[in-house]
Design a protein around this motif. Structure first.
Motif, mmCIF file in Angstrom:
data_model
loop_
_atom_site.group_PDB
_atom_site.id
_atom_site.type_symbol
_atom_site.label_atom_id
_atom_site.label_comp_id
_atom_site.label_asym_id
_atom_site.label_seq_id
_atom_site.Cartn_x
_atom_site.Cartn_y
_atom_site.Cartn_z
ATOM 1 N N VAL A 203 0.831 -1.201 0.000
ATOM 2 C CA VAL A 203 0.000 0.000 0.000
ATOM 3 C C VAL A 203 0.867 1.253 0.000
ATOM 4 O O VAL A 203 0.726 2.123 -0.855
ATOM 5 C CB VAL A 203 -0.970 0.010 1.203
ATOM 6 C CG1 VAL A 203 -1.807 1.291 1.209
ATOM 7 C CG2 VAL A 203 -1.877 -1.222 1.165
ATOM 8 N N GLU A 204 1.788 1.326 0.970
ATOM 9 C CA GLU A 204 2.680 2.484 1.039
ATOM 10 C C GLU A 204 3.807 2.425 0.016
ATOM 11 O O GLU A 204 4.435 3.441 -0.277
ATOM 12 C CB GLU A 204 3.277 2.601 2.436
ATOM 13 C CG GLU A 204 2.261 2.884 3.512
ATOM 14 C CD GLU A 204 2.893 3.033 4.885
ATOM 15 O OE1 GLU A 204 2.354 3.777 5.709
ATOM 16 O OE2 GLU A 204 3.948 2.412 5.118
ATOM 17 N N LYS A 205 4.061 1.224 -0.536
ATOM 18 C CA LYS A 205 5.106 1.037 -1.547
ATOM 19 C C LYS A 205 6.490 1.425 -1.015
ATOM 20 O O LYS A 205 7.305 1.987 -1.755
ATOM 21 C CB LYS A 205 4.792 1.848 -2.813
ATOM 22 C CG LYS A 205 3.415 1.605 -3.406
ATOM 23 C CD LYS A 205 3.267 0.195 -3.939
ATOM 24 C CE LYS A 205 1.926 0.010 -4.619
ATOM 25 N NZ LYS A 205 1.739 -1.383 -5.100
ATOM 26 N N VAL A 206 6.748 1.149 0.246
ATOM 27 C CA VAL A 206 8.078 1.398 0.800
ATOM 28 C C VAL A 206 9.053 0.432 0.138
ATOM 29 O O VAL A 206 8.852 -0.789 0.177
ATOM 30 C CB VAL A 206 8.094 1.224 2.324
ATOM 31 C CG1 VAL A 206 9.500 1.422 2.874
ATOM 32 C CG2 VAL A 206 7.140 2.220 2.978
ATOM 33 N N ASP A 207 10.085 0.952 -0.466
ATOM 34 C CA ASP A 207 10.952 0.160 -1.327
ATOM 35 C C ASP A 207 11.551 -1.048 -0.610
ATOM 36 O O ASP A 207 11.547 -2.162 -1.136
ATOM 37 C CB ASP A 207 12.075 1.054 -1.874
ATOM 38 C CG ASP A 207 12.832 0.381 -3.005
ATOM 39 O OD1 ASP A 207 12.192 -0.042 -3.985
ATOM 40 O OD2 ASP A 207 14.071 0.268 -2.899
ATOM 41 N N SER A 208 12.088 -0.840 0.593
ATOM 42 C CA SER A 208 12.764 -1.941 1.282
ATOM 43 C C SER A 208 11.799 -3.060 1.639
ATOM 44 O O SER A 208 12.173 -4.239 1.648
ATOM 45 C CB SER A 208 13.452 -1.424 2.552
ATOM 46 O OG SER A 208 12.511 -0.817 3.428
ATOM 47 N N PHE A 209 10.532 -2.732 1.913
ATOM 48 C CA PHE A 209 9.526 -3.747 2.211
ATOM 49 C C PHE A 209 9.021 -4.410 0.935
ATOM 50 O O PHE A 209 8.854 -5.630 0.884
ATOM 51 C CB PHE A 209 8.356 -3.134 2.982
ATOM 52 C CG PHE A 209 8.658 -2.829 4.423
ATOM 53 C CD1 PHE A 209 8.307 -3.707 5.428
ATOM 54 C CD2 PHE A 209 9.303 -1.652 4.775
ATOM 55 C CE1 PHE A 209 8.590 -3.426 6.759
ATOM 56 C CE2 PHE A 209 9.595 -1.354 6.099
ATOM 57 C CZ PHE A 209 9.231 -2.257 7.099
#
Length: 320
Positions: free
Chosen positions: A290-296
């Motif tokens: 959803v947040e598209k956090v790269d590391s996740f």
């Protein structure tokens, strides 16, 4: 009275003889619960936009992707490339995380030997690679590449299962060398693989406590947490993971810390809390999808987290 006094003396003597994890414990307090709360309340300051990739360098670092952890503990994976910004210009182009064995820019026959050895190792020709690294150390024992050669020689020995020789190489690097933290971390990984957990914890503790600003300090904490979890010491595992969340939220080990905290809450016999474990795993997926956090989003643990969520939903939160 005399008996009680002698008992205290005996206990004190026993404590000094224990070489185990008690000497290498991470501080645990109520702040760890605050970390769990900050995760669930979305209060961990993570990078929400993908980081531009750094310019590719010649294939020489030998960095390999981390493998997902096993249920209790997994053999250590090579440290992941980490991208951190320390200035405005660094935000535009992030440097690669050092693993040890990086090459200075100066050219020369010793550098050629090192690059040749690295390429041979990457190509799977371990004996030829070992010969190149040995030649470098023999011909240029005081050169700028001698310690890098020791790091790579240790890695080559690890591939061959020659752990004693690999440890000898890491221990040949002096404390004043820039490669010393990487050497200590590599020795910890070797001990980890051999299940010599006390020695591994000692190495990881040295990295995280003596070199907290080093690029491998967060990896050391994650590996220490995995060991503690396998030893059913969830308190210490949670503490190690919490330090990563509090002190290194901009590094790519943050998803590993989330996963480790979720595992502690799911599997540790003392700290087990299935509801909180499910919430932490859900937060992992939310940050990835959803947040598209790269590391996740690019974490090799994402699929594993989804499987853990399915397991928890199926076995503990089944609805009619």
């Amino acid at each position: 009275m005399k008996t009680a006094y002698l008992t205290l003396i005996a206990l004190a003597a026993l404590c000094t003889m224990i070489p185990c994890e008690a000497q290498y414990q991470y501080r645990h307090d109520g702040a760890d619960n605050d970390v769990i709360r900050s995760i669930l309340e979305d209060a961990v300051p993570v990078r929400r936009q993908p980081v531009p990739a750094a310019a590719e360098e010649p294939k020489q670092s030998g960095v390999r992707a981390a493998e997902p952890a096993a249920d209790a503990v997994s053999e250590p994976a090579a440290p992941k490339t980490q991208k951190r910004s320390s200035s405005a210009s660094a935000k535009r182009q992030q440097p690669k995380k050092k693993k040890g064995g990086e090459l200075p820019p100066a050219a020369g026959p010793d550098r050629t030997l090192l690059i040749t050895g690295i390429n041979l190792l990457d190509a799977g020709n371990d004996p030829a690679a070992i010969e190149k690294f040995r030649q470098l150390k023999q011909k240029y024992p005081t050169g700028v590449y001698a310690d890098q050669a020791s790091i790579w020689l240790a890695r080559a020995y690890i591939k061959q299962g020659k752990y004693k020789e690999a440890i000898d190489e890491t221990q040949s690097i002096a404390e004043d060398s820039g490669e010393y933290p990487a050497a200590v971390y590599l020795s910890g990984q070797i001990y980890f693989t051999q299940k010599r957990y006390d020695a591994a914890l000692d190495a990881f503790y040295r990295i995280s406590s003596r070199f907290p600003g080093h690029e491998l300090a967060d990896n050391a904490l994650i590996d220490a947490g995995k060991i503690y979890l396998s030893m059913k010491n969830g308190t210490q595992a949670l503490s190690a993971a919490s330090i990563v969340v509090r002190s290194y939220p901009d590094r790519e080990t943050l998803p590993d810390a989330y996963f480790l905290i979720g595992q502690v809450l799911e599997k540790d016999p003392v700290m087990r809390d299935m509801e909180k474990a499910r919430l932490v795993f859900r937060k992992f997926v939310y940050r990835a999808e959803v947040e598209k956090v790269d590391s996740f989003a690019h974490s090799p643990l994402l699929d594993r987290v989804k499987r853990e969520l399915n397991y928890l939903d199926r076995n503990f939160f089944r609805t009619k």
